[in-house]
Design an enzyme around this catalytic site. Structure first.
Site, mmCIF file in Angstrom:
data_model
loop_
_atom_site.group_PDB
_atom_site.id
_atom_site.type_symbol
_atom_site.label_atom_id
_atom_site.label_comp_id
_atom_site.label_asym_id
_atom_site.label_seq_id
_atom_site.Cartn_x
_atom_site.Cartn_y
_atom_site.Cartn_z
ATOM 1 N N ALA A 85 -30.249 53.818 7.411
ATOM 2 C CA ALA A 85 -28.845 54.239 7.456
ATOM 3 C C ALA A 85 -28.760 55.597 8.127
ATOM 4 O O ALA A 85 -29.674 56.419 8.012
ATOM 5 C CB ALA A 85 -28.255 54.305 6.047
ATOM 6 N N SER A 86 -27.656 55.833 8.837
ATOM 7 C CA SER A 86 -27.406 57.154 9.427
ATOM 8 C C SER A 86 -25.929 57.458 9.286
ATOM 9 O O SER A 86 -25.082 56.593 9.527
ATOM 10 C CB SER A 86 -27.836 57.190 10.900
ATOM 11 O OG SER A 86 -27.171 56.205 11.655
ATOM 12 N N ALA A 87 -25.621 58.682 8.881
ATOM 13 C CA ALA A 87 -24.236 59.084 8.655
ATOM 14 C C ALA A 87 -23.979 60.424 9.321
ATOM 15 O O ALA A 87 -24.756 60.878 10.160
ATOM 16 C CB ALA A 87 -23.952 59.130 7.153
ATOM 17 N N SER A 88 -22.894 61.082 8.941
ATOM 18 C CA SER A 88 -22.475 62.287 9.653
ATOM 19 C C SER A 88 -23.370 63.487 9.391
ATOM 20 O O SER A 88 -23.498 64.362 10.247
ATOM 21 C CB SER A 88 -21.031 62.637 9.273
ATOM 22 O OG SER A 88 -20.892 62.721 7.876
ATOM 23 N N ALA A 90 -26.667 63.146 7.619
ATOM 24 C CA ALA A 90 -28.065 62.836 7.331
ATOM 25 C C ALA A 90 -28.365 61.386 7.663
ATOM 26 O O ALA A 90 -27.462 60.588 7.936
ATOM 27 C CB ALA A 90 -28.351 63.099 5.848
ATOM 28 N N GLN A 91 -29.662 61.048 7.639
ATOM 29 C CA GLN A 91 -30.084 59.660 7.758
ATOM 30 C C GLN A 91 -31.138 59.367 6.698
ATOM 31 O O GLN A 91 -31.744 60.279 6.132
ATOM 32 C CB GLN A 91 -30.601 59.353 9.159
ATOM 33 C CG GLN A 91 -31.810 60.136 9.609
ATOM 34 C CD GLN A 91 -32.028 59.968 11.122
ATOM 35 O OE1 GLN A 91 -31.129 60.190 11.922
ATOM 36 N NE2 GLN A 91 -33.248 59.582 11.509
ATOM 37 N N VAL A 92 -31.336 58.062 6.418
ATOM 38 C CA VAL A 92 -32.189 57.640 5.302
ATOM 39 C C VAL A 92 -33.316 56.753 5.828
ATOM 40 O O VAL A 92 -33.080 55.844 6.635
ATOM 41 C CB VAL A 92 -31.369 56.879 4.243
ATOM 42 C CG1 VAL A 92 -32.262 56.463 3.071
ATOM 43 C CG2 VAL A 92 -30.204 57.741 3.750
ATOM 44 N N ASP A 239 -16.661 57.884 -3.214
ATOM 45 C CA ASP A 239 -16.787 57.197 -1.930
ATOM 46 C C ASP A 239 -17.394 55.802 -2.106
ATOM 47 O O ASP A 239 -18.489 55.533 -1.598
ATOM 48 C CB ASP A 239 -17.650 58.033 -0.987
ATOM 49 C CG ASP A 239 -17.521 57.598 0.463
ATOM 50 O OD1 ASP A 239 -16.522 56.932 0.794
ATOM 51 O OD2 ASP A 239 -18.423 57.924 1.259
#
Length: 385
Positions: A85-88, A90-92, A239
């Site tokens: 996963a990647s978001a605004s 960070a990424q996992v 969220d």
């Protein structure tokens, strides 16, 4: 050239994905403010949850080794270079500790903190220009202040770990709710190493059916979890989009990502309950009182505005009154009414809670069922919450 809201929103999303930094973080915040922005902005900009391209693995490795003070291989026996996963912010990545435990590693992008001051200054200038030229401007500067407050909290992964521990403790008596354990020895302000808990996507009807999970029970369990957090405890994960909710084959619900967790003000839960009860009983005096207790204010001081907002919400119900479900149509109508009426202050806590109920309603409809707040309140009370 005339721009439709949809076209404008797509241009904003494209620019944000190109510029990254804090600018891309503005998009999910805008997507939470349906009381201010039109529906195309909400639908398009919430895609930032899933549309952010990941950073190169070399950058991720450097952040981890700098934060933990050890080579990557000294901490993790295995580490998947491709993020799940990647978001605004960070990424996992999936990984495995040397003792064999499977973990998920959340890594903050290294440039974020450096970009914050300049990005926020530029956004603030843009807001001032907009408010100068628009004779009846949206209140963008207060929204920016809200963004700054949330952003400073979300950048601190130690706080996020504390939030996860707090929610896990809240549901310690409920084996049907799973919050991954945090491995504190391998977590810092910019890196979180947590238990890797798999599951089915909460909106995957076919997978849920194959696993024998009752969609009706799942929908009501989700609502009960959030009613317990919001109304009983006054602290909630704000969220609940499908990327943050998973379901184990046994029906247990996995909650992820506590960067946006909120402490509600004293009495908020009671005010929300009074609003729901007043709309159920069509008690207009109680509606006004509930809106005021929740922190709504009008430019004119005329409380009849609140009654009109409630009436518009209830018109989207089959019976003309609130019967326990905050449907997407009801919340959309609420925010549309707020945009059209002289409301000067909509409490951000209410917006976040309204968005949570709307997201849960959307998940419920995807699964072919309805989520009833009143039934969930009864279940929570019966469960001793």
């Amino acid at each position: 050239r005339t721009r439709t809201p949809e076209r404008a929103a797509r241009e904003v999303l494209s620019a944000a994905l190109s510029l990254r930094g804090v600018v891309i973080k503005v998009c999910p915040v805008v997507a939470t403010r349906a009381d201010v922005f039109p529906p195309p902005f909400i639908e398009i900009l919430k895609q930032c949850h899933d549309a952010v391209p990941p950073h190169d693995f070399a950058i991720v490795r450097d952040v981890i080794e700098r934060e933990l003070g050890k080579p990557l291989g000294a901490v993790y026996a295995e580490f998947d270079e491709h993020p799940i996963a990647s978001a605004s912010l960070a990424q996992v990545h999936r990984a495995r500790l040397h003792d064999g435990r499977e973990v998920a590693v959340k890594v903050q992008y290294p440039e974020i903190e450096a970009l914050v001051p300049s990005d926020l200054a530029n956004i603030r200038r843009a807001c001032r220009v907009y408010e100068y030229f628009d004779p009846q401007p949206l209140e963008l500067l207060p929204l920016l202040d809200e963004l700054v407050k949330h952003l400073s909290l979300e950048l601190d992964f130690e706080r996020e770990a504390d939030n996860a521990d707090r929610v896990r403790a809240l549901f310690a008596d409920d084996p049907g709710v799973i919050v991954p354990e945090i491995h504190r020895e391998w977590s810092t302000r910019r890196v979180i190493t947590m238990e890797c808990v798999g599951g089915l996507k909460v909106t995957d009807r076919e997978a849920l059916e194959d696993a024998g999970v009752s969609r009706a029970e799942l929908v009501q369990s989700l609502m009960s979890i959030y009613v317990r957090m919001i109304l009983a405890q006054g602290f909630f994960q704000a969220d609940p989009h499908p990327g943050n909710l998973f379901v184990k084959p046994g029906g247990e619900i996995v909650l992820l990502d506590f960067g946006l967790a909120k402490e509600l003000p004293e009495g908020f839960g009671l005010g929300l309950f009074e609003l729901m009860f007043s709309m159920m009983t069509l008690n207009e005096a109680a509606m006004i009182r509930a809106f005021q207790e929740l922190g709504f204010e009008t430019k004119t001081g005329d409380p009849s505005t609140f009654v009109e907002i409630a009436r518009r919400m209830m018109r989207r119900s089959d019976t003309g009154r609130f019967e326990g479900e905050f449907t997407e149509e009801m919340t959309d109508e609420l925010f549309e009414a707020i945009r059209e009426n002289p409301v000067v202050r909509v409490p951000s806590d209410f917006v976040l809670v309204g968005r949570v109920f709307s997201l849960l309603s959307g998940i419920a409809h995807t699964l072919g069922h309805r989520a009833n707040v009143l039934e969930a309140m009864g279940a929570s009370t019966g469960g001793g919450a």
